[in-house]
Design an enzyme around this catalytic site. Structure first.
Site, PDB file in Angstrom:
ATOM      1  N   ASP A  37       0.027  -6.259   5.830  1.00 12.36           N
ATOM      2  CA  ASP A  37      -1.243  -6.253   5.101  1.00 12.36           C
ATOM      3  C   ASP A  37      -2.332  -6.790   6.026  1.00 12.36           C
ATOM      4  OD1 ASP A  37      -3.317  -6.562   2.977  1.00 12.36           O
ATOM      5  OD2 ASP A  37      -1.627  -6.253   1.634  1.00 12.36           O
ATOM      6  N   ASP A  53      -3.578  -3.566  10.140  1.00 17.31           N
ATOM      7  CA  ASP A  53      -4.613  -2.723   9.550  1.00 17.31           C
ATOM      8  C   ASP A  53      -4.138  -1.280   9.715  1.00 17.31           C
ATOM      9  OD1 ASP A  53      -6.793  -1.227   8.871  1.00 17.31           O
ATOM     10  OD2 ASP A  53      -8.199  -2.227  10.226  1.00 17.31           O
ATOM     11  N   VAL A  54      -3.827  -0.615   8.597  1.00 18.21           N
ATOM     12  CA  VAL A  54      -3.271   0.741   8.725  1.00 18.21           C
ATOM     13  C   VAL A  54      -4.299   1.736   9.285  1.00 18.21           C
ATOM     14  CG1 VAL A  54      -1.528   0.399   6.910  1.00 18.21           C
ATOM     15  CG2 VAL A  54      -3.749   1.451   6.325  1.00 18.21           C
ATOM     16  N   ASN A  80       2.008   2.034   0.913  1.00 23.22           N
ATOM     17  CA  ASN A  80       1.287   1.713  -0.320  1.00 23.22           C
ATOM     18  C   ASN A  80      -0.164   1.287  -0.095  1.00 23.22           C
ATOM     19  OD1 ASN A  80       1.177   0.528  -3.245  1.00 23.22           O
ATOM     20  ND2 ASN A  80       0.697  -1.196  -1.887  1.00 23.22           N
ATOM     21  N   TYR A 151     -11.733   9.781  -3.398  1.00 26.69           N
ATOM     22  CA  TYR A 151     -10.420   9.165  -3.635  1.00 26.69           C
ATOM     23  C   TYR A 151      -9.388  10.242  -3.977  1.00 26.69           C
ATOM     24  CZ  TYR A 151      -6.834   6.128  -5.669  1.00 26.69           C
ATOM     25  OH  TYR A 151      -5.648   5.494  -5.947  1.00 26.69           O
TER      26      TYR A 151
HETATM   27  P1  NAD Z   1      -4.712  -3.923  -4.505  1.00 26.92           P
HETATM   28  O1  NAD Z   1      -6.132  -3.900  -4.033  1.00 26.92           O
HETATM   29  O2  NAD Z   1      -4.284  -4.928  -5.527  1.00 26.92           O
HETATM   30  O3  NAD Z   1      -3.719  -3.987  -3.258  1.00 26.92           O
HETATM   31  C1  NAD Z   1      -3.921  -3.158  -2.127  1.00 26.92           C
HETATM   32  C2  NAD Z   1      -3.428  -3.902  -0.902  1.00 26.92           C
HETATM   33  O4  NAD Z   1      -3.627  -3.025   0.231  1.00 26.92           O
HETATM   34  C3  NAD Z   1      -4.213  -5.209  -0.629  1.00 26.92           C
HETATM   35  O5  NAD Z   1      -3.320  -6.276  -0.366  1.00 26.92           O
HETATM   36  C4  NAD Z   1      -5.041  -4.842   0.592  1.00 26.92           C
HETATM   37  O6  NAD Z   1      -5.289  -5.955   1.450  1.00 26.92           O
HETATM   38  C5  NAD Z   1      -4.152  -3.810   1.278  1.00 26.92           C
HETATM   39  N1  NAD Z   1      -4.925  -2.977   2.198  1.00 26.92           N
HETATM   40  C6  NAD Z   1      -6.108  -2.362   1.972  1.00 26.92           C
HETATM   41  N2  NAD Z   1      -6.541  -1.761   3.081  1.00 26.92           N
HETATM   42  C7  NAD Z   1      -5.598  -1.995   4.042  1.00 26.92           C
HETATM   43  C8  NAD Z   1      -5.494  -1.658   5.408  1.00 26.92           C
HETATM   44  N3  NAD Z   1      -6.464  -0.972   6.046  1.00 26.92           N
HETATM   45  N4  NAD Z   1      -4.398  -2.062   6.114  1.00 26.92           N
HETATM   46  C9  NAD Z   1      -3.423  -2.781   5.485  1.00 26.92           C
HETATM   47  N5  NAD Z   1      -3.476  -3.148   4.201  1.00 26.92           N
HETATM   48  C10 NAD Z   1      -4.570  -2.770   3.477  1.00 26.92           C
HETATM   49  O7  NAD Z   1      -4.485  -2.417  -5.053  1.00 26.92           O
HETATM   50  P2  NAD Z   1      -3.325  -1.720  -5.921  1.00 26.92           P
HETATM   51  O8  NAD Z   1      -3.939  -1.345  -7.209  1.00 26.92           O
HETATM   52  O9  NAD Z   1      -2.072  -2.501  -5.893  1.00 26.92           O
HETATM   53  O10 NAD Z   1      -3.166  -0.368  -5.076  1.00 26.92           O
HETATM   54  C11 NAD Z   1      -2.087  -0.120  -4.218  1.00 26.92           C
HETATM   55  C12 NAD Z   1      -1.948   1.375  -4.046  1.00 26.92           C
HETATM   56  O11 NAD Z   1      -1.801   1.977  -5.327  1.00 26.92           O
HETATM   57  C13 NAD Z   1      -3.127   2.082  -3.391  1.00 26.92           C
HETATM   58  O12 NAD Z   1      -2.654   3.059  -2.489  1.00 26.92           O
HETATM   59  C14 NAD Z   1      -3.837   2.750  -4.560  1.00 26.92           C
HETATM   60  O13 NAD Z   1      -4.544   3.899  -4.163  1.00 26.92           O
HETATM   61  C15 NAD Z   1      -2.657   3.089  -5.431  1.00 26.92           C
HETATM   62  N6  NAD Z   1      -2.990   3.287  -6.836  1.00 26.92           N
HETATM   63  C16 NAD Z   1      -3.516   2.284  -7.589  1.00 26.92           C
HETATM   64  C17 NAD Z   1      -3.803   2.526  -8.925  1.00 26.92           C
HETATM   65  C18 NAD Z   1      -4.386   1.484  -9.829  1.00 26.92           C
HETATM   66  O14 NAD Z   1      -4.816   1.827 -10.933  1.00 26.92           O
HETATM   67  N7  NAD Z   1      -4.407   0.214  -9.436  1.00 26.92           N
HETATM   68  C19 NAD Z   1      -3.554   3.796  -9.481  1.00 26.92           C
HETATM   69  C20 NAD Z   1      -2.999   4.794  -8.685  1.00 26.92           C
HETATM   70  C21 NAD Z   1      -2.713   4.529  -7.362  1.00 26.92           C
END
Ligand code: NAD
Length: 258
Positions: A37, A53-54, A80, A151
């Site tokens: 992360d 950082d991805v 993820n 998105y």
């Molecule tokens: P979140 O913001 O709680 O967690 C996302 C994590 O990704 C964070 O810890 C952040 O630091 C990390 N991150 C962001 N950019 C990064 C980078 N460049 N390099 C490394 N790490 C990075 O979000 P979440 O809701 O848990 O989302 C996780 C995944 O689920 C995402 O891919 C999102 O698109 C997908 N998603 C979320 C939802 C929702 O409703 N929350 C719905 C569908 C899909």
């Protein structure tokens, strides 16, 4: 359950929300888990954090190498990490398009590219077992949602990439699947609600959009990811598993008036 005993897993974006719930669940079920992360911070033991950082290839390569070294290999990769964007096709400038596609799509590419040699080694070292990649996609890949042009484009690419990767690596014993969550109660959605004019009304609208009448929990998405990553899913590859409270597949009639 200890079906992940001896399994070594890497989870990107594992410091929050769906990724953290997944990392915890895999560890509970016996896996050794590395969280990649931006700043993993204090993670609950036994999770191990690696800064990555991805959107940066060098950072991903270094973190995947360090994680593989610490775990002794990689059998499961959960792609993820992701970021959001709001607006119609007219609302985001080129820099925002490049940024979101860079994180959400190329992030999957970079992490998978770095992990593939380890996943291949995993298959060689565990005769009969498969290695697994699970991508966190979204219902935005399969349903038209308002104000989510950028998105949705990014997650549509993740869905197509999941299928292409599944085809490329099936004969190597590497399975590739994705989950398509609906709206999940994570810090991300918390931030979206906080930014709304009326957070309570916004939460109610998002909940009502899902036939179950509530938001999905991060633990429910984690359970689906763990299933796809588990040995029990050894014949499952190239699939998208909806975890969306029925939002994609169901067409309900309005509730009768009381
Ligand atoms: P979140 O913001 O709680 O967690 C996302 C994590 O990704 C964070 O810890 C952040 O630091 C990390 N991150 C962001 N950019 C990064 C980078 N460049 N390099 C490394 N790490 C990075 O979000 P979440 O809701 O848990 O989302 C996780 C995944 O689920 C995402 O891919 C999102 O698109 C997908 N998603 C979320 C939802 C929702 O409703 N929350 C719905 C569908 C899909």
């Amino acid at each position: 359950m200890s079906d992940f005993q001896g399994v070594r897993a890497v989870v990107t974006g594992g410091a929050s929300g769906i990724g953290l719930a997944t990392a915890r669940l895999l560890a509970e079920r016996g896996a050794a888990v590395a969280v990649l992360d931006l700043s993993p911070g204090e993670l609950p033991p036994p999770l191990r954090g690696f800064t990555a950082d991805v959107a940066d290839d060098g950072s991903v390569r270094a973190a995947v190498a360090a994680a593989a070294e610490a775990l002794g290999g990689i059998d499961v990769l959960v792609n993820n990490a992701g970021i959001g964007a709001a607006g119609t096709v007219a609302d985001n400038d080129d820099a925002q398009w490049h940024r979101v596609l860079d994180v959400n799509v190329l992030g999957v590419v970079r992490t998978t590219r770095a992990a593939l040699p380890h996943l291949r080694a995993s298959v060689r070292s565990r005769p009969g077992a498969t290695a697994a990649i699970v991508n966190t996609c979204s219902i935005a890949a399969t349903a038209g949602l308002p104000q989510r042009a950028l998105y949705s484009a990014s997650k549509g690419a993740v869905l197509a990439l999941t299928l292409a990767m599944a085809a490329d690596h099936v004969r190597e014993g590497i399975r590739v699947n994705c989950v398509n969550p609906g709206t999940v109660d994570t810090p991300w959605v918390g931030r979206l609600l906080d930014a709304a004019d009326d957070p309570a009304a916004e939460r109610a609208a998002l909940s009502a959009r899902q036939p179950t009448g509530r938001l999905v929990s991060a633990e429910e998405v984690a359970a689906a990811i763990a299933h796809l990553a588990s040995p029990a899913a050894g014949s499952t590859t190239g699939t998208a598993l909806a975890v969306d409270g029925g939002m994609q597949g169901l067409r309900l009639r309005p509730e009768p008036a009381a």
